[in-house]
Design a protein around this motif. Structure first.
Motif, PDB file in Angstrom:
ATOM      1  N   GLU A  82       4.269  -3.192  18.133  1.00  0.00           N
ATOM      2  CA  GLU A  82       3.749  -1.893  17.700  1.00  0.00           C
ATOM      3  C   GLU A  82       4.740  -1.193  16.770  1.00  0.00           C
ATOM      4  O   GLU A  82       4.346  -0.563  15.773  1.00  0.00           O
ATOM      5  CB  GLU A  82       3.441  -1.009  18.913  1.00  0.00           C
ATOM      6  N   LEU A  83       6.022  -1.298  17.081  1.00  0.00           N
ATOM      7  CA  LEU A  83       7.042  -0.683  16.235  1.00  0.00           C
ATOM      8  C   LEU A  83       7.052  -1.300  14.839  1.00  0.00           C
ATOM      9  O   LEU A  83       7.098  -0.594  13.823  1.00  0.00           O
ATOM     10  CB  LEU A  83       8.423  -0.839  16.874  1.00  0.00           C
ATOM     11  N   LEU A  84       6.991  -2.621  14.772  1.00  0.00           N
ATOM     12  CA  LEU A  84       7.004  -3.291  13.471  1.00  0.00           C
ATOM     13  C   LEU A  84       5.728  -3.013  12.688  1.00  0.00           C
ATOM     14  O   LEU A  84       5.758  -2.928  11.452  1.00  0.00           O
ATOM     15  CB  LEU A  84       7.195  -4.800  13.670  1.00  0.00           C
ATOM     16  N   ALA A  85       4.630  -2.846  13.414  1.00  0.00           N
ATOM     17  CA  ALA A  85       3.364  -2.559  12.730  1.00  0.00           C
ATOM     18  C   ALA A  85       3.425  -1.224  11.994  1.00  0.00           C
ATOM     19  O   ALA A  85       3.063  -1.137  10.801  1.00  0.00           O
ATOM     20  CB  ALA A  85       2.214  -2.568  13.736  1.00  0.00           C
ATOM     21  N   VAL A  86       3.865  -0.167  12.676  1.00  0.00           N
ATOM     22  CA  VAL A  86       3.893   1.147  12.021  1.00  0.00           C
ATOM     23  C   VAL A  86       5.040   1.234  11.022  1.00  0.00           C
ATOM     24  O   VAL A  86       4.951   1.990  10.042  1.00  0.00           O
ATOM     25  CB  VAL A  86       3.965   2.296  13.055  1.00  0.00           C
ATOM     26  N   ALA A  87       6.106   0.456  11.250  1.00  0.00           N
ATOM     27  CA  ALA A  87       7.200   0.426  10.279  1.00  0.00           C
ATOM     28  C   ALA A  87       6.739  -0.144   8.949  1.00  0.00           C
ATOM     29  O   ALA A  87       7.310   0.173   7.892  1.00  0.00           O
ATOM     30  CB  ALA A  87       8.368  -0.389  10.825  1.00  0.00           C
ATOM     31  N   SER A  88       5.705  -0.984   8.981  1.00  0.00           N
ATOM     32  CA  SER A  88       5.203  -1.606   7.751  1.00  0.00           C
ATOM     33  C   SER A  88       4.176  -0.749   7.021  1.00  0.00           C
ATOM     34  O   SER A  88       3.731  -1.117   5.929  1.00  0.00           O
ATOM     35  CB  SER A  88       4.581  -2.969   8.086  1.00  0.00           C
ATOM     36  N   PHE A  89       3.781   0.388   7.606  1.00  0.00           N
ATOM     37  CA  PHE A  89       2.850   1.280   6.917  1.00  0.00           C
ATOM     38  C   PHE A  89       3.443   1.717   5.577  1.00  0.00           C
ATOM     39  O   PHE A  89       4.671   1.843   5.442  1.00  0.00           O
ATOM     40  CB  PHE A  89       2.572   2.537   7.745  1.00  0.00           C
ATOM     41  N   SER A  90       2.585   1.980   4.611  1.00  0.00           N
ATOM     42  CA  SER A  90       3.074   2.435   3.305  1.00  0.00           C
ATOM     43  C   SER A  90       3.822   3.757   3.428  1.00  0.00           C
ATOM     44  O   SER A  90       4.812   4.004   2.729  1.00  0.00           O
ATOM     45  CB  SER A  90       1.905   2.585   2.328  1.00  0.00           C
ATOM     46  N   ASP A  91       3.332   4.638   4.275  1.00  0.00           N
ATOM     47  CA  ASP A  91       4.031   5.878   4.624  1.00  0.00           C
ATOM     48  C   ASP A  91       3.399   6.420   5.893  1.00  0.00           C
ATOM     49  O   ASP A  91       2.439   5.851   6.419  1.00  0.00           O
ATOM     50  CB  ASP A  91       3.968   6.918   3.486  1.00  0.00           C
ATOM     51  N   TRP A  92       3.938   7.529   6.407  1.00  0.00           N
ATOM     52  CA  TRP A  92       3.403   8.141   7.632  1.00  0.00           C
ATOM     53  C   TRP A  92       2.673   9.449   7.305  1.00  0.00           C
ATOM     54  O   TRP A  92       2.568  10.320   8.143  1.00  0.00           O
ATOM     55  CB  TRP A  92       4.525   8.362   8.644  1.00  0.00           C
ATOM     56  N   ASN A  93       2.174   9.515   6.074  1.00  0.00           N
ATOM     57  CA  ASN A  93       1.318  10.614   5.609  1.00  0.00           C
ATOM     58  C   ASN A  93       2.034  11.966   5.581  1.00  0.00           C
ATOM     59  O   ASN A  93       1.641  12.914   6.266  1.00  0.00           O
ATOM     60  CB  ASN A  93       0.057  10.707   6.486  1.00  0.00           C
ATOM     61  N   PRO A  94       3.062  12.085   4.740  1.00  0.00           N
ATOM     62  CA  PRO A  94       3.828  13.342   4.707  1.00  0.00           C
ATOM     63  C   PRO A  94       3.052  14.536   4.187  1.00  0.00           C
ATOM     64  O   PRO A  94       3.490  15.678   4.386  1.00  0.00           O
ATOM     65  CB  PRO A  94       5.008  12.999   3.780  1.00  0.00           C
ATOM     66  N   SER A  95       1.899  14.330   3.533  1.00  0.00           N
ATOM     67  CA  SER A  95       1.121  15.472   3.070  1.00  0.00           C
ATOM     68  C   SER A  95       0.554  16.270   4.241  1.00  0.00           C
ATOM     69  O   SER A  95       0.184  17.435   4.080  1.00  0.00           O
ATOM     70  CB  SER A  95      -0.020  15.016   2.159  1.00  0.00           C
ATOM     71  N   PHE A 123       2.319  16.800   7.578  1.00  0.00           N
ATOM     72  CA  PHE A 123       3.603  16.373   8.130  1.00  0.00           C
ATOM     73  C   PHE A 123       3.607  16.226   9.646  1.00  0.00           C
ATOM     74  O   PHE A 123       4.495  15.591  10.210  1.00  0.00           O
ATOM     75  CB  PHE A 123       4.727  17.324   7.685  1.00  0.00           C
ATOM     76  N   LEU A 124       2.639  16.805  10.342  1.00  0.00           N
ATOM     77  CA  LEU A 124       2.560  16.548  11.776  1.00  0.00           C
ATOM     78  C   LEU A 124       2.486  15.055  12.047  1.00  0.00           C
ATOM     79  O   LEU A 124       3.024  14.560  13.053  1.00  0.00           O
ATOM     80  CB  LEU A 124       1.322  17.223  12.387  1.00  0.00           C
ATOM     81  N   ASP A 125       1.802  14.322  11.172  1.00  0.00           N
ATOM     82  CA  ASP A 125       1.656  12.881  11.341  1.00  0.00           C
ATOM     83  C   ASP A 125       3.026  12.198  11.325  1.00  0.00           C
ATOM     84  O   ASP A 125       3.292  11.278  12.110  1.00  0.00           O
ATOM     85  CB  ASP A 125       0.780  12.311  10.230  1.00  0.00           C
ATOM     86  N   VAL A 126       3.889  12.664  10.416  1.00  0.00           N
ATOM     87  CA  VAL A 126       5.252  12.135  10.327  1.00  0.00           C
ATOM     88  C   VAL A 126       6.051  12.518  11.573  1.00  0.00           C
ATOM     89  O   VAL A 126       6.790  11.705  12.136  1.00  0.00           O
ATOM     90  CB  VAL A 126       5.963  12.664   9.064  1.00  0.00           C
ATOM     91  N   GLY A 127       5.892  13.772  12.011  1.00  0.00           N
ATOM     92  CA  GLY A 127       6.650  14.240  13.167  1.00  0.00           C
ATOM     93  C   GLY A 127       6.363  13.421  14.403  1.00  0.00           C
ATOM     94  O   GLY A 127       7.282  12.970  15.111  1.00  0.00           O
TER      95      GLY A 127
END
Length: 633
Positions: free
Chosen positions: A124-137, A139-143
């Protein structure tokens, strides 16, 4: 969600609040980097698992929670990894599911050392690490994603391969920390005073603490910035512990705030003064009193109608305050297996923060009333904590001009006989409205927000004048209150809420002799005649109705309540209104109606009336004290 800045704070204290904000922004914080712990350093240090195991071995309650987490982990094992899928403008659902999976699995790994949990967590960690980004527009998503990945990385650190460590840490640096470094429209939360600040600062600080050895100077600066910034939303707890965004957002913002403090204590050995912020250690009393004997919360503002289940942050507060009575509701949640493992992504924190808690020592609260000032003042009253037959009232003042607010000023919830009689529809899903083009975060009088039925005063248990909206810049204050069990009450000044509609408006609510509830309104019209609607939202049905009395019932008629009005004018009668959604973007409101009455008054007229809510069908003698003017309460 919407940024709430200093200008939205309490009108009468705006200059003071601005001064406090400016003082905080000028505040300088230095952390002692020499004290940082080795991995694992976040929340649960090396070998502290034995404290949790000891708790589990001695307590059936803790064993139940632990087994619920492990059982859920076994179901997670069969799921494909989380994929990057944005809904509308949010990746948030995926961030939250990632946090749930990674936190649960890393807990299971540390507690059992079974490789299946480690491997799935790494996947699971490697999967989300490979995302293009965590949607900073958004920012709760990044948090939330940063918190998830930081905990997983730290808790699995000593067993991860070098390749996995690098891929995960690179993601924390580039996708978590990186987007927070530039102050722009995506990082407004750094100066915000609502839950966004708490969530985003905590997530980014966790990321910085997790990768500290890889970029010590930048990580130090990020954590120091977060300590400084998070003090802004922590100001809202002063003076009494009230949280202006309500029950659900207390659980969100406050929980992340507690994560922040807990991380600082474990990683650096200090909370750097955050715990001592005014009102913060008082806030769990507010949260506990927000739940009625029906098991439902006082769900004003954007709040769900159900309780949150076991709340990990309450265990932290109970331990810090050395007050087991704070866990009275949590003890019931545990006894009834209300862990919500499918949605309570923070549940493993209960095991961490509860490692010194014995549920057998939890005592019933003795404080029957809780009254809190702040941006949204509330009065919360329990006739008793003895059983589900307790009478309960939640009464709200405040303003519609704050984060997540509704035009619900003067509204109330009421429980009796173990069920809710006066209710609140609560929140509506944001995406459904945003997808229709509604600008629901524009907090002005003519905003699209107030076209939404659940948000405006037409759906709440309050007054409506001339079919108009409440005045969103107004603020209702608590004038006085009492915890006298013969006449437990609170009185609010609603004048500003009806600016331009009424010359004066006061509302008082009381629990009389632990037997019934009365709501007294005293109003004065202005230069023109007006029509006033008195309404109460209820999940009950009407079994019988006369001119000034109706019988409400629930649960196939097994629970009954008499609704009686004293002082109803001769031309007014009790009536009901449907809660049918008026617009295609409004959610359905099944099983609810509005009950009450309308009266038309000439200009420059004073009028008062009392509504009585009497549980059961047996007549209850109305005490004369229930009919007194509010200035004599």
């Amino acid at each position: 969600m919407h940024s709430v800045t200093c200008r939205h704070y309490i009108k009468n204290n705006s200059m003071l609040f601005i001064a406090m904000c400016c003082s905080i922004l000028a505040f300088s914080q230095t952390i002692d980097a020499s004290k940082i712990k080795e991995h694992p350093r976040l929340l649960l240090l090396q070998d502290e698992e034995k404290l949790i195991r000891n708790n589990i071995s001695k307590s059936p309650d803790w064993q139940k929670i632990h087994l619920a987490i492990i059982t859920e982990c076994n179901e997670i094992l069969a799921l494909p990894p989380v994929e990057r899928k944005v809904i509308g403008r949010r990746l948030l659902a995926k961030s939250r599911e990632s946090l749930r999976r990674i936190f649960f699995l890393s807990y299971a790994w540390r507690m059992t050392r079974e490789l299946k949990y480690f491997r799935k967590c790494e996947e699971e960690l490697l999967a989300v690490a490979s995302f293009s980004d965590w949607n900073p527009s958004h920012f709760l998503d990044v948090g939330e994603m940063s918190l998830a990945v930081a905990i997983g990385y730290d808790w699995l650190y000593n067993d991860l391969s070098e390749a996995s460590r690098k891929q995960i840490s690179d993601a924390l640096i580039s996708k978590g920390i990186g987007p927070s470094l530039t102050e722009n429209k995506d990082t407004w939360w750094l100066k915000g005073t609502n839950n966004w600040n708490q969530v985003c600062n905590t997530g980014v600080a966790f990321a910085a603490a997790a990768v500290y050895e890889l970029q010590p100077q930048r990580s130090k600066e990020i954590i120091e910035r977060s300590i400084k910034s998070i003090r802004l939303p922590m100001q809202v707890y002063s003076p009494d512990g009230n949280y202006p965004e309500g029950y659900s957002y207390w659980a969100y913002g406050t929980s992340y705030n507690v994560f922040m403090i807990s991380m600082l204590e474990t990683a650096f050995g200090s909370d750097y003064g955050l715990t001592g912020m005014p009102g913060f250690l008082k806030t769990p009393v507010y949260y506990e009193h927000m739940v009625g004997p029906s098991g439902k919360p006082f769900n004003y503002s954007d709040c769900g109608t159900g309780a949150d289940g076991l709340q990990p942050a309450m265990l932290w507060f109970a331990d810090k305050n050395n007050d087991p009575s704070l866990l009275w509701i949590e003890k019931q949640n545990v006894s009834k297996d209300r862990f919500l493992v499918k949605s309570n992504r923070l549940l493993p924190a209960a095991m961490v923060w509860g490692k010194n808690i014995d549920f057998e020592k939890v005592t019933r609260p003795t404080q029957r009333t809780w009254v809190g000032d702040g941006e949204n003042p509330v009065a919360l009253m329990h006739a008793s904590w003895q059983s589900t037959w307790d009478l309960y009232v939640g009464f709200k003042g405040g303003t519609a001009g704050t984060s997540h607010a509704h035009m619900d000023i003067g509204s109330f919830v009421m429980d009796a006989l173990g069920v809710r009689w006066s209710a609140d529809l609560g929140m509506q899903g944001y995406e459904a409205m945003e997808s229709k083009g509604l600008k629901i975060w524009d907090m002005v009088q003519n905003s699209d927000r107030w076209k939404v039925f659940r948000y405006n005063n037409f759906s709440h248990s309050t007054l409506t004048v001339n079919n108009a909206l409440q005045h969103m810049k107004g603020r209702a204050t608590i004038m006085k209150h009492s915890n006298d069990t013969t006449f437990m009450h609170a009185v609010m000044n609603l004048d500003e809420i009806y600016t331009g509609q009424l010359a004066s408006a006061r509302r008082g609510i009381a629990i009389v002799n632990k037997q019934y509830v009365t709501i007294r309104d005293e109003i004065e019209t202005g230069d023109s005649a007006c029509t006033i609607r008195w309404a109460m939202l209820t999940p009950a049905s009407v079994a019988d109705i006369t001119k000034n009395q109706m019988l409400l019932q629930q649960q196939d008629g097994n629970k009954k309540l008499t609704f009686y009005v004293n002082g109803l004018p001769g031309d007014a009668v009790l009536k009901t209104w449907p809660t049918t959604p008026p617009n295609n973007y409004d959610e359905e409101n099944p099983g609810t109606i509005l009950v009450g009455f309308e009266i038309t008054l000439p200009a420059h007229t004073k009028k008062e009336f009392n509504v009585f809510l009497m549980p059961g069908t047996k007549p209850i003698a109305v005490k004369k004290s229930s009919l007194k003017p509010l200035n004599e309460w």
